[in-house]
Design a protein around this motif. Sequence first.
Motif, PDB file in Angstrom:
ATOM      1  N   LEU A 309       0.813  -1.203  -0.116  1.00  0.00           N
ATOM      2  CA  LEU A 309      -0.028   0.489  -0.111  1.00  0.00           C
ATOM      3  C   LEU A 309       0.683   0.991  -0.035  1.00  0.00           C
ATOM      4  O   LEU A 309       0.509   3.000  -0.734  1.00  0.00           O
ATOM      5  N   ASN A 310       1.494   0.721   0.273  1.00  0.00           N
ATOM      6  CA  ASN A 310       2.984   2.716   0.296  1.00  0.00           C
ATOM      7  C   ASN A 310       3.421   2.772  -0.679  1.00  0.00           C
ATOM      8  O   ASN A 310       3.745   3.656  -1.420  1.00  0.00           O
ATOM      9  N   TYR A 339      -9.831   1.813  -1.472  1.00  0.00           N
ATOM     10  CA  TYR A 339     -11.135   2.488  -1.339  1.00  0.00           C
ATOM     11  C   TYR A 339     -10.652   4.210  -0.661  1.00  0.00           C
ATOM     12  O   TYR A 339     -10.723   4.736  -1.091  1.00  0.00           O
ATOM     13  N   LEU A 340     -10.656   3.294   0.840  1.00  0.00           N
ATOM     14  CA  LEU A 340     -10.119   4.296   2.234  1.00  0.00           C
ATOM     15  C   LEU A 340      -9.255   4.838   1.326  1.00  0.00           C
ATOM     16  O   LEU A 340      -9.680   6.369   1.379  1.00  0.00           O
ATOM     17  N   ILE A 341      -8.129   4.703   0.599  1.00  0.00           N
ATOM     18  CA  ILE A 341      -6.931   5.587  -0.333  1.00  0.00           C
ATOM     19  C   ILE A 341      -7.171   6.925  -0.804  1.00  0.00           C
ATOM     20  O   ILE A 341      -7.119   7.764  -0.917  1.00  0.00           O
ATOM     21  N   SER A 342      -8.599   5.809  -1.783  1.00  0.00           N
ATOM     22  CA  SER A 342      -8.934   6.858  -2.192  1.00  0.00           C
ATOM     23  C   SER A 342      -9.300   8.120  -2.274  1.00  0.00           C
ATOM     24  O   SER A 342      -9.495   8.835  -3.517  1.00  0.00           O
ATOM     25  N   THR A 468     -13.751   3.915 -11.301  1.00  0.00           N
ATOM     26  CA  THR A 468     -13.090   2.799 -10.988  1.00  0.00           C
ATOM     27  C   THR A 468     -11.588   2.640 -11.738  1.00  0.00           C
ATOM     28  O   THR A 468     -10.338   2.382 -11.650  1.00  0.00           O
ATOM     29  N   THR A 469     -11.312   4.362 -12.374  1.00  0.00           N
ATOM     30  CA  THR A 469      -9.970   4.650 -12.601  1.00  0.00           C
ATOM     31  C   THR A 469      -8.980   4.525 -12.077  1.00  0.00           C
ATOM     32  O   THR A 469      -7.639   3.744 -12.027  1.00  0.00           O
ATOM     33  N   ASN A 470      -9.034   5.824 -10.706  1.00  0.00           N
ATOM     34  CA  ASN A 470      -8.467   5.319  -9.992  1.00  0.00           C
ATOM     35  C   ASN A 470      -7.992   4.103  -9.253  1.00  0.00           C
ATOM     36  O   ASN A 470      -6.452   3.734  -9.201  1.00  0.00           O
ATOM     37  N   MET A 471      -9.343   3.652  -8.880  1.00  0.00           N
ATOM     38  CA  MET A 471      -8.875   2.426  -8.185  1.00  0.00           C
ATOM     39  C   MET A 471      -7.691   1.919  -8.702  1.00  0.00           C
ATOM     40  O   MET A 471      -6.939   0.915  -8.178  1.00  0.00           O
ATOM     41  N   LYS A 472      -8.228   1.279  -9.939  1.00  0.00           N
ATOM     42  CA  LYS A 472      -7.910   0.327 -10.743  1.00  0.00           C
ATOM     43  C   LYS A 472      -6.760   0.997 -10.992  1.00  0.00           C
ATOM     44  O   LYS A 472      -4.964  -0.510 -11.078  1.00  0.00           O
ATOM     45  N   ASN A 473      -5.954   1.450 -11.628  1.00  0.00           N
ATOM     46  CA  ASN A 473      -5.194   1.883 -11.303  1.00  0.00           C
ATOM     47  C   ASN A 473      -3.669   2.218 -10.072  1.00  0.00           C
ATOM     48  O   ASN A 473      -2.741   1.147 -10.711  1.00  0.00           O
ATOM     49  N   MET A 474      -4.483   2.796  -9.224  1.00  0.00           N
ATOM     50  CA  MET A 474      -4.174   1.880  -8.099  1.00  0.00           C
ATOM     51  C   MET A 474      -3.536  -0.159  -7.293  1.00  0.00           C
ATOM     52  O   MET A 474      -2.334  -0.166  -6.731  1.00  0.00           O
TER      53      MET A 474
END
Length: 491
Positions: A309-310, A339-342, A468-474
Amino acid sequence: MAIRTLAKIEELKSAPLSNGMRREDVKTLKENLAKLGFTVSGSGTNLYGNDTERKVREFQAYYKLSVDGIAGPGTINKMNSVLNSPLQNGKRNNATKQLKEDLAILGYPVPGNGTTLYGNDTERVVRQFQRDYKLAVNGIADEITLAKIADLIKNPVVITEYTNYGWTLNQAINYQMQGGRSTTDKYRDAPAFVHKDFIQILGSTSTGYRAKLSKGENIGSTTADRNRVRVFQAASNTSHLFGYLTYNSSRDTIVEVIGELSGNWYTIKYDTFRYATSSDVREFLDPNRNDQFQHLRLDSSVGVASSELNKVIQGKGILSGQGQAFINGGRIHGINEIYLISHALHETGNGSSVLANGVRVGKNRNGQLVRVTSSNERNLTEIKTTYNMYGIGAIDNDAVNAGAIRAYEEGWFTPASAIEGGAKWIGERYIHNADKQNTLYKMKWNPNMSNGGWRQYATDIGWAVKQTTNMKNMYNQLNNPRYHYDIARYN
């Protein structure tokens, strides 16, 4: 005769335990079964009954023994072997360090420094892992548990389940078409038309004409309906309806007319988001179209270590290095860590906001919480630096002050406590509600719509797919993340 009787008694005393027998060692058998996660119902008597046989069979099947329901030597030996495992509470073993490392990789960190001690925290985490993966829950890292851990590390987990919406797709589309519930930016650059009977030209501009509404269309029974003016996709009142303008007799409704004034219709500048057609809605409501990521369960862990995650939050200001806090918050409150991070990245401007980086708050003479300034600091007591990672309580007209005071009330005096504590609010508001909207798709398309459920997070029909874009990238930056999908189904 007496010799035969004694011999028979000795034989029964040493015979394998089976259904119908009464012996004191049945109690020990039941105790051991319970320790291993196969609890026999009842008060632990010396009777080997049907429930005991059933649990013995379950134990034998679980550990891949011959299944006969009889507690013979092989079964007893296996029980003793597991019960004497070096990987259980109270024992020290070098393998415990590797176990802790592997659990952390899967998103099940054991607090501490990774010693050889298998303590209470290790047992608790192992039990949670066993529970999550439907293993026998006993807190012992037996061969079944170790094999599951090894498999998960080697192969990413993909779980797929389904939620029945209780309607046909067409019924759901018709419901979503009611009352302007569905909008789209698909037509943002398309012309929009209003009949000239409702437009009063005020003057020319460099791009056309400045105008205002002269009256409402007088359609419908309510005042609001009568004051509305329809905006169409084409120069015809039978074309697709884009939306409405509202006439106000006491305040001008200004309209920008584009192009030449000719015919019975004027082309106007109109909102980006406009009412969607039924075919537009179908494009996004159909669960089999678009990115499957919109069906990712947001109440299921991504299953990776804090070091993974880091990587995602590296260089994100105050959030950098806080992977473990997101794991802790997600675990406690049942929320996917990504999801929390986003949420945190969005609310803090990638970790750069004032609220995220610490705001000092103290109490005045009346005991009221106020933000510390150079002019009031000497009159305040119990001053503490607060952190707020999700903008909780940050009302629009006083965001920093209100958000900092809310953080003080919640006890968020470190970045980690703000991340972990704020996760409760995120879960309650967005995921763990009465409608169980635990995917982006469900947030947009309420799973209880067939029962009148309308709580949805946007009218934009493309909202879920866009999110979905940002979460999928992460996710794509993680090593062996866990994918848990819950896909909608229509009759």
